[in-house]
Scaffold this active site. Sequence first.
Site, PDB file in Angstrom:
ATOM      1  N   ASP A  23      98.996  25.473 -65.178  1.00 30.29           N
ATOM      2  CA  ASP A  23      98.702  24.565 -66.286  1.00 30.29           C
ATOM      3  C   ASP A  23      97.426  23.771 -66.022  1.00 30.29           C
ATOM      4  O   ASP A  23      96.531  23.681 -66.866  1.00 30.29           O
ATOM      5  CB  ASP A  23      99.860  23.583 -66.501  1.00 30.29           C
ATOM      6  CG  ASP A  23     101.171  24.301 -66.744  1.00 30.29           C
ATOM      7  OD1 ASP A  23     101.133  25.524 -66.970  1.00 30.29           O
ATOM      8  OD2 ASP A  23     102.230  23.644 -66.703  1.00 30.29           O
ATOM      9  N   SER A  80     102.467  22.302 -71.930  1.00 31.13           N
ATOM     10  CA  SER A  80     101.760  21.544 -70.892  1.00 31.13           C
ATOM     11  C   SER A  80     101.293  20.164 -71.296  1.00 31.13           C
ATOM     12  O   SER A  80     100.161  19.759 -70.983  1.00 31.13           O
ATOM     13  CB  SER A  80     100.519  22.308 -70.434  1.00 31.13           C
ATOM     14  OG  SER A  80     100.851  23.166 -69.451  1.00 31.13           O
TER      15      SER A  80
HETATM   16  C1  GLA Z   1     105.547  24.989 -66.023  1.00 35.19           C
HETATM   17  C2  GLA Z   1     104.817  24.785 -64.712  1.00 35.19           C
HETATM   18  C3  GLA Z   1     103.858  25.953 -64.421  1.00 35.19           C
HETATM   19  C4  GLA Z   1     104.570  27.299 -64.547  1.00 35.19           C
HETATM   20  C5  GLA Z   1     105.368  27.377 -65.846  1.00 35.19           C
HETATM   21  C6  GLA Z   1     106.230  28.612 -65.915  1.00 35.19           C
HETATM   22  O1  GLA Z   1     104.655  24.936 -67.092  1.00 35.19           O
HETATM   23  O2  GLA Z   1     104.086  23.576 -64.719  1.00 35.19           O
HETATM   24  O3  GLA Z   1     103.296  25.796 -63.149  1.00 35.19           O
HETATM   25  O4  GLA Z   1     105.369  27.548 -63.446  1.00 35.19           O
HETATM   26  O5  GLA Z   1     106.212  26.248 -66.029  1.00 35.19           O
HETATM   27  O6  GLA Z   1     105.455  29.753 -65.956  1.00 35.19           O
END
Ligand code: GLA
Length: 382
Positions: free
Chosen positions: A167, A121
């Site tokens: 996230d 993230s």
């Molecule tokens: C990314 C997205 C999240 C989620 C993940 C998979 O990090 O930003 O919202 O969907 O992938 O779980």
Amino acid sequence: MNVQARLAEARASGAKLFRAPGRVNIIGEHTDYNEGLVLPANTALYTWLSIKERSDRRIRISTSSLDASGAFHLDELTRSDDPTWIDYVKGVAWFLENEGGKLRGADISIDGEIPIGGGLSSSASLELAVAVALLDVAGISLPPKTIAELCQAAEREFAGVNCGIMDQYSIACGQYGKAMLLDCRTLATEYAPIPAEIALVVTDSGAKHKLPDSGYNDRAIECSQAARLLKEFDTTVNSLRDASTDLLESRQQELGDTLYRRSHHVVTEIQRVRDAFEALGAGDAKRLGTLVKASHASLRDDFEVSCDEVESLVEIADRCDGVLGSRIVGAGFGGCVLSVVEAKNIGAVMDDISRNYATVSGRRPWIHRVTATDPAAEVSEV
Ligand code: GLA
């Protein structure tokens, strides 16, 4: 640079210092945009941001991690057809102005520690760091939950990624030392301490996301197609959150192979999140490891978001003594692997994973022990 030095440097230039952590999702991958459950924790890897107010409405911003800089005017916030890192910042500013109130111009400098495209993230961390800092400078106070929603909207609208809420919510509302069970439909949360006997480790496979945004958006489209189709047979299905494995089995033919497997991942993963939350509460590291392994198999076979480098790292990690289960983390298509490890052997296990992966990849990977930490905020004292 340590936190004291960062704070001293910011103060010396008349700036304020903010930081937003990265997030590690323990389990519950690709369930958030299906209104399911997720179990993330923040980790002490930060996007550091220092900010100094300006007298006009310009934002000037530089990032040492990307070795890039840019500027824009708060009165001229437009979307780009070909978004780059600065569009995340513009998006956040746009949504804050529209939903929060008038912002002020600022000079911002950013230093990110989170590997980019690693599944931890880095983008949401950037969004949250920018959001809390801009709001502070403008003297606007918004609930963390609202800030998370505005940052998610920014990523969807300005960066073109149809992401879920996990996230941003974790980075805005996570708690020190704890994992957060988030219901992505109701946004209800429950927190559980990560027991001392369980250690979480992330290792970077070194594989950069291949077409992550389009791959990710394709999965989101497939999931909503599957949900729409299932609704024809069961009107209570508004998203895959509402589907049962029985319904999937009975409609396998109508779904077809791909949509069946995508839905199968989501439905079984939501149950694994519930089980993992229980395992955490019971301090049952073995059970958590088993669930994490099952999650990986499902992400690889049903959801098809793994890749060769990640497969090799998961296999290597799982063969190390003390590792109870590993899986790809985040959106997938490359990036980091999370391992659930017996805490008592943590040093030796990290060394084994790193050394053994180096024998196939040719270099020691970046490896990090997760320490669940506070949400995005100003750093005013240490
Ligand atoms: C990314 C997205 C999240 C989620 C993940 C998979 O990090 O930003 O919202 O969907 O992938 O779980």
